[in-house]
Design an enzyme around this catalytic site. Structure first.
Site, PDB file in Angstrom:
ATOM      1  N   SER A 315       0.831  -1.188   0.000  1.00 19.34           N
ATOM      2  CA  SER A 315       0.000   0.000   0.000  1.00 19.34           C
ATOM      3  C   SER A 315       0.874   1.251   0.000  1.00 19.34           C
ATOM      4  O   SER A 315       1.766   1.388  -0.841  1.00 19.34           O
ATOM      5  CB  SER A 315      -0.953  -0.044   1.204  1.00 19.34           C
ATOM      6  OG  SER A 315      -1.950   0.946   1.121  1.00 19.34           O
ATOM      7  N   ASP A 380      -8.397  -4.313  -6.980  1.00 23.98           N
ATOM      8  CA  ASP A 380      -8.010  -3.350  -5.938  1.00 23.98           C
ATOM      9  C   ASP A 380      -7.957  -1.951  -6.542  1.00 23.98           C
ATOM     10  O   ASP A 380      -7.365  -1.731  -7.607  1.00 23.98           O
ATOM     11  CB  ASP A 380      -6.646  -3.746  -5.369  1.00 23.98           C
ATOM     12  CG  ASP A 380      -6.175  -2.843  -4.250  1.00 23.98           C
ATOM     13  OD1 ASP A 380      -6.995  -2.061  -3.725  1.00 23.98           O
ATOM     14  OD2 ASP A 380      -4.980  -2.929  -3.897  1.00 23.98           O
ATOM     15  N   HIS A 438      -7.672  -5.155  -1.149  1.00 24.41           N
ATOM     16  CA  HIS A 438      -6.403  -4.489  -0.898  1.00 24.41           C
ATOM     17  C   HIS A 438      -5.560  -5.207   0.161  1.00 24.41           C
ATOM     18  O   HIS A 438      -4.373  -4.929   0.305  1.00 24.41           O
ATOM     19  CB  HIS A 438      -6.694  -3.051  -0.432  1.00 24.41           C
ATOM     20  CG  HIS A 438      -5.492  -2.181  -0.303  1.00 24.41           C
ATOM     21  ND1 HIS A 438      -4.640  -1.905  -1.359  1.00 24.41           N
ATOM     22  CD2 HIS A 438      -4.980  -1.500   0.768  1.00 24.41           C
ATOM     23  CE1 HIS A 438      -3.670  -1.101  -0.950  1.00 24.41           C
ATOM     24  NE2 HIS A 438      -3.846  -0.853   0.338  1.00 24.41           N
TER      25      HIS A 438
END
Length: 540
Positions: A315, A380, A438
């Site tokens: 991320s 995602d 995610h």
């Protein structure tokens, strides 16, 4: 709890037939890639008797198997079978050929020497195992992070560097943490940082961001080199941090030396990496200074050995991985690794956003030759931002005119695209909870089952599917694995000698204070000379 004896005898396969309603009871099966004694805070959330049929597997430690893989040709692979024969049972077959292959003879290819040509489709098992291993090292940042706003230590690691991997049940990974990384929260990313509600908070301006670890002697022999790994913490659980991302690009040379002032990156990512707070004893050095000084120290320490640098993150941690990798190869290796052979630098990221413009990408890939492999889930949303409208997928004619715009972005490196719709274990819908697609544990699950674009999803490594729900609600309900099940025992509360339940004290200062800009390993980097690039960028 299901217990399966192991021996050193090599037999062809392990097979277990289980009722689908009891699959969730297998939380610690000693097959490759399962965490050993994983620190969960809850031990056995559901248990039923399971009838099994099995042959004996070769005895192997969890993480030693991650750096060892197999050399059978692709057509001879013996991968796990995950098939639903009827309504009442799943069959999981995990097979290991007898031959084993040490990663030491193949690490440069895994590190991207040939840009992973012919290693991704079908995926090479050695590469898969290493991707999972580095993904686990990024996941460790989440598992160790103190999220609890009622704790005065919120925003720190719950464990000291010396006990870090042992406390997470990862003692077999074979790395030692050499330094923790911190960043100041005095930047415009308010939804990224975790702050304590306690008036006696450990710091009002700092957050723990990850760590630097180095392979020990035994693991270095197995890997074929001394590996320095930089692991960045990403976003905690929610995606609100995306609201803080502004599309505006700024010259990277405004903060990090770069001879090309048209190479630009997202301003918030750059600030997070380079800002410091000299009034905060934990952030007197920026994350950048912490990394460069520690890498310098380690390269000096292992000057007579072959060394690699591997950077990983998930991320927003992936964005920081790109910036720190760029910084090392662009401005620092000539100083950090002077008078020694070339030090290969590689980036493995998971679910990362775009970071810079096309000039930044071209400089990383073509000019500097940095090797980047990005693992993404096609469902995602995070890898699709910033640069939603102008990016590497836009028509070339459009990008010819748009690449100079302040909201035109481009991904870096090679992409390995996974699809959670291919896993029979996962829920398809993510519109009600975008974090599912995610989730890092879900990405590692998808890696475990990925064999190639047109290949059936089959779990290859015996990785526990319950880990997917550790901090999400992604597994199909039929497996009866509770969502968000990982928690500290009693939420971290302990009973003191008076019988009262309290938050335990932790030592923070010794592990988080990394000195000042006057320290030797910082001064020798001559970071003050970077101002000339910042002046040039401002003029541009």
């Amino acid at each position: 709890m299901l217990a399966i004896p192991l021996s050193s005898t090599v037999l062809p396969a392990f097979s277990t037939i289980i009722n689908k309603n009891t699959l969730q009871s297998i939380t610690h099966v000693p097959v490759p890639f399962l965490r050993k004694n994983y620190h969960l805070g809850v031990s056995n959330f559901y248990t039923k008797t399971v009838t099994t049929q099995f042959n004996v597997l070769p005895k192997t430690s969890d993480y030693s198997s991650l750096s060892t893989n197999l050399t059978e040709p692709e057509k001879e692979r013996s991968t796990p079978q995950v098939e639903q024969d009827d309504e009442d049972q799943h069959e999981i077959t995990i097979q290991l050929p007898a031959a084993e292959y040490q990663i030491a003879d193949f690490w440069r290819e895994i590190h991207g020497q040939n840009d992973w040509v012919d290693l991704l489709d079908p995926i090479d098992r050695r590469l898969r195992s290493e991707l999972i291993r580095y993904g686990e090292m990024a996941q460790a940042c989440y598992d160790a992070f103190d999220y609890n706003p009622f704790s005065k230590y919120c925003g720190t690691s719950k464990y000291t560097p010396s006990e870090f991997f042992d406390s997470l049940g990862m003692s077999q990974i074979g790395y030692d943490v050499s330094r923790y990384l911190l960043a100041t929260s005095n930047i415009n990313l308010p939804n990224f940082f975790r702050n304590s509600a306690s008036p006696k908070v450990w710091s009002k301006h700092a957050n723990w961001m990850g760590y630097i670890a180095v392979s020990n002697d035994e693991t270095s022999r197995r890997l074929g080199r001394r590996d320095i790994t930089i692991a960045w913490r990403g976003t905690v659980t929610r995606l609100e941090w995306m609201e803080d991302i502004k599309d505006f690009l700024v010259p990277i040379s405004s903060k990090i030396p770069c001879p090309d002032t048209t190479a630009k990156v997202q301003t918030g990512f750059l600030d997070l990496y380079t800002e410091k707070d000299e009034d905060c004893k934990y952030c007197r050095l920026s994350a950048r200074e912490q990394i460069l000084s520690e890498v310098k120290r380690l390269l000096d320490k292992y000057a007579d050995e072959e060394v690699s640098i591997t950077i990983t993150g998930h991320s927003l941690g992936a964005a920081l991985a790109f910036l720190s990798a760029y910084d090392i190869v662009e401005t620092s290796l000539k100083d950090l690794a002077a008078d020694r052979p070339v030090v290969p630098v590689c980036v493995f990221t998971f679910a990362g956003p775009r970071v810079g413009n096309v000039v930044f990408r071209e400089r990383l890939e073509s000019t500097l030759g940095l090797k980047v492999l990005r693992v993404v889930n096609v469902h995602d949303v995070v890898p699709k931002v910033p640069g939603l409208f102008f990016n590497e997928r836009s028509p070339p004619v459009m990008m010819k005119f748009a690449k100079w715009l302040p909201w035109s972005y481009s991904h870096v490196g090679v992409e390995l695209a996974l699809d959670h719709w291919n896993s029979p274990f996962l829920k398809r819908a993510v519109h009600d909870d975008p974090v599912r697609a995610h989730n890092l544990e879900a990405h590692l699950h998808l890696l475990d089952g990925y064999h190639g674009k047109d290949h059936k999803f089959e779990l290859a490594c015996g990785r526990d599917i319950a880990l997917v729900n550790k901090a999400s609600d992604f597994l199909e309900d039929e497996y009866l694995v509770p969502p968000h099940w990982r928690q500290d025992e009693n939420k971290g509360m302990v009973r003191n000698k008076d019988g009262h339940w309290v938050q335990p004290e932790r030592r923070v200062h010794d592990h988080y204070c990394h000195g000042t800009p006057d320290d030797d390993h910082v001064k020798c980097l001559d970071l003050a000379s970077d101002d000339q690039y910042g002046d040039a960028a401002a003029a541009a």
